[in-house]
Design a protein around this motif. Structure first.
Motif, PDB file in Angstrom:
ATOM      1  N   GLU A 124       0.893  -1.406   0.413  1.00 39.00           N
ATOM      2  CA  GLU A 124      -0.193  -0.230   0.015  1.00 39.00           C
ATOM      3  C   GLU A 124       0.667   1.105   0.002  1.00 39.00           C
ATOM      4  OE1 GLU A 124      -3.788   1.423   2.520  1.00 39.00           O
ATOM      5  OE2 GLU A 124      -2.126   0.998   3.582  1.00 39.00           O
ATOM      6  N   TRP A 182      -3.194   3.461  -3.523  1.00 36.24           N
ATOM      7  CA  TRP A 182      -3.227   2.765  -4.576  1.00 36.24           C
ATOM      8  C   TRP A 182      -3.032   1.349  -3.452  1.00 36.24           C
ATOM      9  CZ3 TRP A 182       0.094   2.685  -9.605  1.00 36.24           C
ATOM     10  CH2 TRP A 182       0.013   3.961 -10.176  1.00 36.24           C
ATOM     11  N   THR A 183      -3.355   0.527  -3.380  1.00 35.28           N
ATOM     12  CA  THR A 183      -2.945  -0.759  -2.896  1.00 35.28           C
ATOM     13  C   THR A 183      -3.248  -2.614  -3.522  1.00 35.28           C
ATOM     14  OG1 THR A 183      -4.874  -1.134  -2.498  1.00 35.28           O
ATOM     15  CG2 THR A 183      -4.199   0.409  -0.946  1.00 35.28           C
ATOM     16  N   PHE A 184      -2.553  -3.551  -3.128  1.00 35.26           N
ATOM     17  CA  PHE A 184      -1.889  -4.500  -3.664  1.00 35.26           C
ATOM     18  C   PHE A 184      -2.576  -5.758  -3.387  1.00 35.26           C
ATOM     19  CE2 PHE A 184       0.562  -7.831  -6.403  1.00 35.26           C
ATOM     20  CZ  PHE A 184      -0.514  -7.959  -7.320  1.00 35.26           C
ATOM     21  N   ASP A 185      -3.086  -6.534  -3.639  1.00 37.06           N
ATOM     22  CA  ASP A 185      -3.690  -7.792  -2.297  1.00 37.06           C
ATOM     23  C   ASP A 185      -2.664  -8.949  -3.302  1.00 37.06           C
ATOM     24  OD1 ASP A 185      -5.562  -8.093  -4.992  1.00 37.06           O
ATOM     25  OD2 ASP A 185      -7.242  -7.940  -3.529  1.00 37.06           O
ATOM     26  N   THR A 243      -5.351  -7.710  -7.199  1.00 36.23           N
ATOM     27  CA  THR A 243      -5.474  -6.502  -7.743  1.00 36.23           C
ATOM     28  C   THR A 243      -5.232  -5.634  -7.313  1.00 36.23           C
ATOM     29  OG1 THR A 243      -7.563  -7.581  -7.827  1.00 36.23           O
ATOM     30  CG2 THR A 243      -8.230  -5.335  -7.928  1.00 36.23           C
ATOM     31  N   VAL A 244      -4.924  -4.134  -8.228  1.00 33.94           N
ATOM     32  CA  VAL A 244      -3.858  -2.457  -7.965  1.00 33.94           C
ATOM     33  C   VAL A 244      -5.781  -2.479  -7.628  1.00 33.94           C
ATOM     34  CG1 VAL A 244      -3.140  -1.305  -8.724  1.00 33.94           C
ATOM     35  CG2 VAL A 244      -2.363  -3.111  -9.118  1.00 33.94           C
ATOM     36  N   ARG A 245      -5.884  -1.478  -5.926  1.00 38.24           N
ATOM     37  CA  ARG A 245      -7.076  -0.479  -6.475  1.00 38.24           C
ATOM     38  C   ARG A 245      -6.502   0.372  -6.251  1.00 38.24           C
ATOM     39  NH1 ARG A 245     -11.696  -3.670  -5.864  1.00 38.24           N
ATOM     40  NH2 ARG A 245     -11.703  -5.663  -4.890  1.00 38.24           N
ATOM     41  N   VAL A 252      -4.121  -8.045 -11.814  1.00 38.75           N
ATOM     42  CA  VAL A 252      -3.339  -8.813 -12.374  1.00 38.75           C
ATOM     43  C   VAL A 252      -2.859  -8.394 -14.427  1.00 38.75           C
ATOM     44  CG1 VAL A 252      -3.271 -10.542 -12.419  1.00 38.75           C
ATOM     45  CG2 VAL A 252      -1.019  -9.241 -11.519  1.00 38.75           C
ATOM     46  N   PHE A 307       6.410  -1.947  -3.603  1.00 41.80           N
ATOM     47  CA  PHE A 307       5.198  -2.155  -4.777  1.00 41.80           C
ATOM     48  C   PHE A 307       5.310  -2.142  -5.862  1.00 41.80           C
ATOM     49  CE2 PHE A 307       1.116  -0.819  -6.850  1.00 41.80           C
ATOM     50  CZ  PHE A 307       0.350  -0.292  -5.321  1.00 41.80           C
ATOM     51  N   VAL A 352       4.091  -5.915  -7.361  1.00 36.72           N
ATOM     52  CA  VAL A 352       3.324  -6.162  -9.082  1.00 36.72           C
ATOM     53  C   VAL A 352       3.667  -6.842  -9.199  1.00 36.72           C
ATOM     54  CG1 VAL A 352       2.087  -4.887 -10.540  1.00 36.72           C
ATOM     55  CG2 VAL A 352       2.358  -3.712  -8.439  1.00 36.72           C
TER      56      VAL A 352
END
Length: 296
Positions: free
Chosen positions: A3, A11-14, A17-19, A40, A98, A102
């Motif tokens: 995040e 921006w967050t990434f789990d 998905t990048v939100r 992704v 980050f 990704v």
């Protein structure tokens, strides 16, 4: 979970998905789009571009994945591009982390960089409106409406607002104002292209580039483009209006569950084969392998 929270947005990434959530003072285009969820599978890459006072995070999407980028055709400025985040100087390390997360996911999922054959992101939420210059365009999913203001030519205002259903639209083009040249938002009717300049064309807005808000016309173009049944979304190398076809787009395969150990073990073997073949460097192989082991 990765995040990064900035004044420009969050921006967050789990891992899947990048939100993207725009900041409160972001460009009108980004504010109108609101929160975006980018799978992704829609990503071609990510980079961090360092600058003297920080830098920029930039997502690169696969061709044809996003209707807004398709409608913009490379003409969005960084300030209006939802896939660019301004990073402050004290958060450059977080930005680089980050990027690593990704990139690891792209390696694990083996997402190709090439174009897709259908939109992987939805168009702007409906109803949507935008424009400026000599009027405003709106779209509710079924009908486009063009409303003129006092600056429009008499040839437009004499007939009042114009409405036409989606079934009468063959294509849509958006061009921002560049230098001394006006831009436009033009809808192409199925009965044939209109030869009149946008200034006099009742199927077009004439955009002068006097405010940031005029850029919101691209959102109307994207919303219409996303719902044109004949629009082929894969990049074909041509500029302007989208290519048209009647062929339906195939559905994208669903990503495997994160806790499917058989799938993850198979990916480990595939990574080993890529490493032995020289496709992956030692560092890339080690990074991707560790990411898979963490998910297991």
């Amino acid at each position: 979970m990765a995040e990064i929270i900035q004044r420009d947005g969050t921006w967050t990434f789990d891992g899947e998905t990048v939100r993207i959530v725009p900041g409160g003072k972001a460009h009108p285009v980004r504010l109108a789009l609101g929160e975006l969820a980018v799978p992704v599978q829609a990503l071609a890459g990510i980079s961090f571009e360092p600058e003297r006072k920080g830098g920029r995070l930039r997502l690169r999407l696969r061709g044809g994945a996003c209707p807004v980028l398709r409608a913009a055709d490379g003409r969005l400025k960084d300030g209006s591009d939802p896939y660019v985040l301004v990073v402050e100087k004290d958060r450059t390390g977080v930005a680089e982390y980050f990027v690593d997360e990704v990139r690891n996911a792209l390696l694990i999922e083996q997402v190709p960089e090439g174009p897709v054959d259908r939109f992987l992101l939805p168009g702007p939420a409906l109803p949507v409106s935008g424009g400026g210059g000599d009027g405003t365009a709106s779209f509710d999913g079924e009908t486009v409406r063009l409303t003129w203001n006092w600056k429009a030519e008499e040839s437009k205002t004499a007939g009042g607002p114009v409405s036409f259903p989606l079934s009468r639209i063959a294509g849509v083009r958006w061009l921002p104002s560049i230098g001394m040249e006006n831009g436009f938002l033009r809808f192409e009717p199925v009965e044939g292209a209109v030869s009149a300049p946008p200034k006099y064309d009742t199927y077009s807005l004439d955009l002068w580039g006097l405010s940031k808000k005029e850029y919101t016309a691209v959102l109307v173009a994207a919303a219409v483009l996303a719902r044109l049944p004949q629009a082929r979304t894969a990049v074909d190398g041509s500029a302007g209006a989208p290519a048209l076809t009647k062929a339906p787009a195939p559905a994208a395969p669903a990503p495997p569950p994160a806790d499917d150990h058989d799938v993850l073990l198979r990916r480990l073997r595939e990574l080993g084969e890529l490493h032995r073949a020289g496709v992956l460097t030692d560092e890339e192989f080690s990074t991707a392998k560790q990411a898979i082991l963490r998910r297991m």
